[in-house]
Scaffold this active site. Structure first.
Site, short mmCIF file in Angstrom:
data_model
loop_
_atom_site.label_atom_id
_atom_site.label_comp_id
_atom_site.label_asym_id
_atom_site.label_seq_id
_atom_site.Cartn_x
_atom_site.Cartn_y
_atom_site.Cartn_z
N TYR A 40 0.85 -1.19 0.00
CA TYR A 40 0.00 0.00 0.00
C TYR A 40 0.87 1.23 0.00
CZ TYR A 40 -4.74 1.56 0.04
OH TYR A 40 -5.95 2.06 -0.36
N GLY A 141 -17.94 -4.34 -0.91
CA GLY A 141 -18.58 -3.05 -0.65
C GLY A 141 -18.74 -2.22 -1.91
N TYR A 231 -9.22 -1.69 -9.99
CA TYR A 231 -9.14 -0.88 -8.76
C TYR A 231 -8.69 -1.71 -7.56
CZ TYR A 231 -13.71 -2.78 -7.40
OH TYR A 231 -14.74 -3.62 -7.06
N TRP A 257 -7.85 4.72 -8.40
CA TRP A 257 -7.57 4.73 -6.96
C TRP A 257 -8.22 5.98 -6.39
CZ3 TRP A 257 -2.40 6.26 -4.27
CH2 TRP A 257 -2.42 5.83 -2.94
#
Length: 321
Positions: A40, A141, A231, A257
């Site tokens: 990340y 989600g 994504y 992103w």
């Protein structure tokens, strides 16, 4: 364990600060990746407070703060706010006001997944009612938000999920949200896929957050000149594209992103406000709901973190603060 529950002093309120009482904050996969510092690109200096999204109520504001007042609801304007806490003092720029007449779980889960879904549906292809979109990890989600936002705009969705023991239950849940078709990754390869395209056009847009074989198979069904937006990469495998897809069908591959979008639009308050208004309208009309949630008191955070890392969990863990 990387996590501890700590009592800290609430810092003094500066002139441009806002004292917020947090109400609820979800645990997202990216929150955990970020804390582990793996894969990340944002690293928080440690010790840090976890959590990138959530909703809080304004308790008091510094004397230079005019846009917010006590009682208002706020969500993070950007990532890495550190929402897993009972209260915090934040600079006013770090917060966005949201209406307090929407359900608390909708507000708590608004700033990441629905925004991602909204942008991907709006920014890559100009879709019109009757067009279709295909997506994998459709029960995530983002996936659930894509289904509902597309449905409200008259766009058909083909939703790919991993096969699992309780598949019929999942299919039923996604259909109830407005999915047009729910299929497993295995079905992507089957000739029966042709039957789907008797009633709806082939998709102009594919949304990928898996990678690997699932993505290659999904791309096969794109229209010529269609776009696939990546994504996420849950399978931790690259996106493989047959050369023929580029040459004979001229498909486009893009990436998205949300954090980057926010950076690029930091000065563009209108597009941010427009998106938030549109999403809150959908929520008020009952066309966009929070994902399936399990509410957990903060002191049980360990159980919530464990649950959020299990495979096939179709419920988002939400810390109640």
């Amino acid at each position: 364990s990387l996590f501890r529950l700590k009592d800290l002093e609430v810092p003094k309120l500066g002139d441009s600060d806002v004292h917020v009482k947090m109400l609820a904050a979800p645990i997202n996969p990216a929150d955990i990746n970020m804390i582990q510092g793996r894969t990340y690109p944002i690293l928080s200096p440690l010790p840090a407070v976890g959590g990138n999204e959530g909703v809080g109520e304004v308790l008091e504001v510094g004397r230079r703060v005019t846009a917010l007042k006590p009682g208002d609801w706020v969500i993070p304007a950007d990532t890495a706010l550190g929402t897993w806490r009972t209260r915090g003092v934040f600079p006013k720029e770090a917060l966005l006001k949201v209406p307090s007449d929407i359900p608390v779980l909708c507000a708590a889960t608004l700033s990441v997944n629905p925004c991602t879904a909204f942008r991907m549906l709006a920014d890559f292809e100009s879709l019109v009612p009757g067009d279709s979109v295909i997506q994998n990890a459709a029960n995530s989600g983002v996936g659930q938000a894509v289904i509902q936002i597309a449905r409200a705009s008259g766009i058909k969705t083909i939703n790919v999920v991993r096969d699992r023991p309780d598949l019929p239950k999942l299919v039923e849940r996604l259909m109830a949200l407005g999915a047009d078709h729910v299929i497993t990754e295995e079905m992507l390869r089957k000739p029966e896929m042709k039957d789907i395209f008797k009633s709806i056009p082939r998709p102009r847009l594919a949304l990928n957050c898996v990678g690997g074989k699932s993505t290659t198979e999904m791309m096969r069904h794109l229209q010529p000149k269609g776009t696939m937006v990546t994504y996420g990469g849950m399978a931790k495998q690259p996106v493989m594209v047959p050369v023929s897809a580029f040459i004979f069908r001229d498909v486009r591959l893009r990436g998205f992103w949300m954090t980057q979008w926010r950076k690029e639009h930091a000065q563009d308050q209108e597009s941010l406000a427009g998106m938030m208004d549109a999403l809150c309208q959908l929520i008020r009309r009952g066309q966009l709901t929070a994902p399936a949630c399990t509410e957990v008191p903060l002191q049980d955070y360990r159980a919530a973190l464990e649950a959020s890392m299990k495979p096939f969990v179709s419920s988002k863990q939400i810390l109640l603060l």
